[in-house]
Scaffold this motif. Sequence first.
Motif, short mmCIF file in Angstrom:
data_model
loop_
_atom_site.label_atom_id
_atom_site.label_comp_id
_atom_site.label_asym_id
_atom_site.label_seq_id
_atom_site.Cartn_x
_atom_site.Cartn_y
_atom_site.Cartn_z
N LEU A 1 52.51 90.48 80.39
CA LEU A 1 52.82 90.92 79.03
C LEU A 1 54.30 90.75 78.72
CD1 LEU A 1 51.69 92.24 76.47
CD2 LEU A 1 52.20 94.47 77.49
N ARG A 2 55.16 91.10 79.64
CA ARG A 2 56.61 90.93 79.41
C ARG A 2 56.98 89.46 79.30
NH1 ARG A 2 57.26 95.28 83.18
NH2 ARG A 2 57.63 93.76 84.84
N ALA A 3 56.33 88.62 80.10
CA ALA A 3 56.61 87.18 80.02
C ALA A 3 56.20 86.62 78.66
CB ALA A 3 55.89 86.45 81.14
N LEU A 4 55.09 87.10 78.12
CA LEU A 4 54.68 86.65 76.80
C LEU A 4 55.64 87.14 75.72
CD1 LEU A 4 50.81 87.23 77.01
CD2 LEU A 4 52.00 85.03 76.98
N GLN A 5 56.07 88.39 75.84
CA GLN A 5 56.96 88.95 74.83
C GLN A 5 58.34 88.29 74.85
OE1 GLN A 5 56.80 93.07 75.95
NE2 GLN A 5 55.04 93.52 74.64
N LYS A 6 58.81 87.91 76.03
CA LYS A 6 60.15 87.32 76.17
C LYS A 6 60.13 85.80 76.24
CE LYS A 6 61.91 91.40 78.61
NZ LYS A 6 62.55 91.91 79.86
N ASN A 7 58.95 85.20 76.07
CA ASN A 7 58.82 83.74 76.10
C ASN A 7 59.36 83.18 77.42
OD1 ASN A 7 58.14 81.18 75.25
ND2 ASN A 7 60.01 80.88 74.03
N GLN A 8 58.81 83.70 78.52
CA GLN A 8 59.19 83.25 79.86
C GLN A 8 57.96 82.66 80.55
OE1 GLN A 8 60.70 86.90 81.54
NE2 GLN A 8 62.74 86.62 80.67
N PRO A 9 57.67 81.40 80.30
CA PRO A 9 56.44 80.80 80.87
C PRO A 9 56.44 80.78 82.38
CG PRO A 9 57.83 79.11 79.88
CD PRO A 9 58.42 80.42 79.48
N GLY A 10 57.61 80.65 83.00
CA GLY A 10 57.66 80.63 84.46
C GLY A 10 57.20 81.94 85.07
N ASN A 11 57.77 83.05 84.59
CA ASN A 11 57.35 84.36 85.09
C ASN A 11 55.88 84.64 84.78
OD1 ASN A 11 59.87 84.95 86.13
ND2 ASN A 11 60.58 85.93 84.25
N GLY A 12 55.43 84.22 83.60
CA GLY A 12 54.03 84.41 83.26
C GLY A 12 53.10 83.62 84.17
N ALA A 13 53.49 82.39 84.51
CA ALA A 13 52.66 81.58 85.40
C ALA A 13 52.60 82.19 86.80
CB ALA A 13 53.21 80.16 85.47
N ILE A 14 53.73 82.70 87.29
CA ILE A 14 53.75 83.31 88.63
C ILE A 14 52.86 84.55 88.67
CG2 ILE A 14 55.22 84.52 90.27
CD1 ILE A 14 57.46 82.57 89.47
N ALA A 15 53.00 85.41 87.65
CA ALA A 15 52.16 86.61 87.60
C ALA A 15 50.68 86.24 87.43
CB ALA A 15 52.61 87.52 86.46
N GLY A 16 50.41 85.23 86.61
CA GLY A 16 49.02 84.80 86.43
C GLY A 16 48.42 84.25 87.71
N LEU A 17 49.19 83.46 88.45
CA LEU A 17 48.70 82.95 89.74
C LEU A 17 48.44 84.09 90.72
CD1 LEU A 17 50.87 79.75 90.34
CD2 LEU A 17 48.40 79.87 89.98
N SER A 18 49.30 85.09 90.70
CA SER A 18 49.08 86.24 91.59
C SER A 18 47.77 86.94 91.27
CB SER A 18 50.26 87.22 91.47
OG SER A 18 51.48 86.60 91.81
N ILE A 19 47.47 87.10 89.97
CA ILE A 19 46.20 87.71 89.58
C ILE A 19 45.02 86.85 90.02
CG2 ILE A 19 44.82 88.43 87.60
CD1 ILE A 19 47.47 89.06 86.18
N VAL A 20 45.16 85.53 89.85
CA VAL A 20 44.08 84.62 90.26
C VAL A 20 43.86 84.69 91.77
CG1 VAL A 20 43.44 82.19 90.43
CG2 VAL A 20 44.40 83.07 88.31
#
Length: 355
Positions: free
Chosen positions: A311-330
Motif C-alpha cells: 500500500l505504501r509503495a502504491l501511494q508513494k509511486n515506488q514500483p521497486g518496493n511494491g514488487a519486492i513486497a508483492g514477491l514476498s507475498i507470492v
Amino acid sequence: MAQAERSAPGRWASLSGNASDRIRPHRAWVGGLASVGLVLLVSLLVWGPAMGFPTTVSTSEVATTGGGSITLERSVREVASRSIDDVVKGMTDAGSWLFDGISAAVDTVLVRIEDVLKWVPWPTVTIGIGLVAVAVGGWRLLAFTVSALLFIGFMDLWANMIDTVALMVVAVAIAVLFGLPLGILGSRNQLADNLMRPVLDAMQTMPSFVYLLPGILFFGLGKTAGIFATIIYAIPPVIRLTNLGIRQVPSETIEAVRSFGASPFQTLMKVQIPMALPTIMAGINQTTLMALAMVTIASMVAAGGLGDNVLRALQKNQPGNGAIAGLSIVFLAIIIDRLMQAVSRGQTDMQRSAG
C-alpha cells in the motif's frame, strides 16, 4: 404399399409436430421484439429520448422551524444509505459490549501469537519450516522454502511477514472453527444446504474490498476489522468442500457401517470425515490462500503486515518496493500451498494403502 400408407399419417404427424416446434420459438421472438418496440415507442412519446431512472423519492419530515411537516425530495440512494446507517448505528449501540469484547479478545490472541513468533530467532524458524518441507515434500520443496524465507528476511520484511502470518493464523482458525460444522450441517440437512448456498454464492462473488465495510462499521480501523473481513471472504471454500467431501462418501459404505450398529455420530466421526479428509483439506487450503490474499488487502484498514508495504509503495509511486513486497507475498503463498498440498497427498496415500 398398405404398410407405407399406414405409416404415412404417423410420418406426416411427426413432420407437422417438428414444424410446429420450429415455429414456436419464432413466434416467441416476434412477440418479444414487438413488446420491446411497444415499450420503446411509449417511452419516446411520453418521456422522450433522455429518459432517466426515477432516482428521487418524497419523504415527509418535521421542519426545524415552525414545527410543521414538509415534504422533501431525496434520492433513493440517500434514503437507502440513511436507513442502513440507522440500522448499523442501532446494532453497534445495542451490541457495543459484544463488539468491544470480540475486538479485545482477538487483539489479545493476535498480540500473543506475534510476540511468540518474533521471539523465536529467524534461523530456528527457517530450519524448522525447512525440516517440515523436506519431510512432506522432498528436497526441491526444501530448497524453495529456505530460499524464499531468506529472500523475505534479506529484504527486511521478516517482521511484516510475521504480522501477516499471525493475522492469517487467527482468521483461518476462526474460519475453520465455524466452517467445518456448517459444512457438516449442510451435508446432513438439505434445508440447511439450500439456505446456505445462495449466501455462499453471494460471499464468493462479492468484490473483496466490500468485505472491509462491515469490519469498519462494527470494529473500526485496526487488525480486528481486517480479520473480520478476512473470515467472511475466506470461509466459503471450507464450508463447500466439507459439504462436498461428506456427500461423496459412498452410500454402500455408510449402509455397511450402520448395519453393524454404528450411530449417526459414529458414522460421521469414524467413516465420513476420515474418508472426506482429502477434500476437507483442499477446502482448508483454499481458505488459507484466500485469507492470505484478503489479509493483504486488509492493510487498507490498518491491519498491518506485508500489505502495508504494498500500500505504501502504491501511494508513494515506488514500483521497486511494491514488487519486492508483492514477491514476498507470492513466496509465502506458494510455501503454504505446497506444504498443505504435500500433507493432503500424504493423507490420501495413507488412506489408499490402508484400504
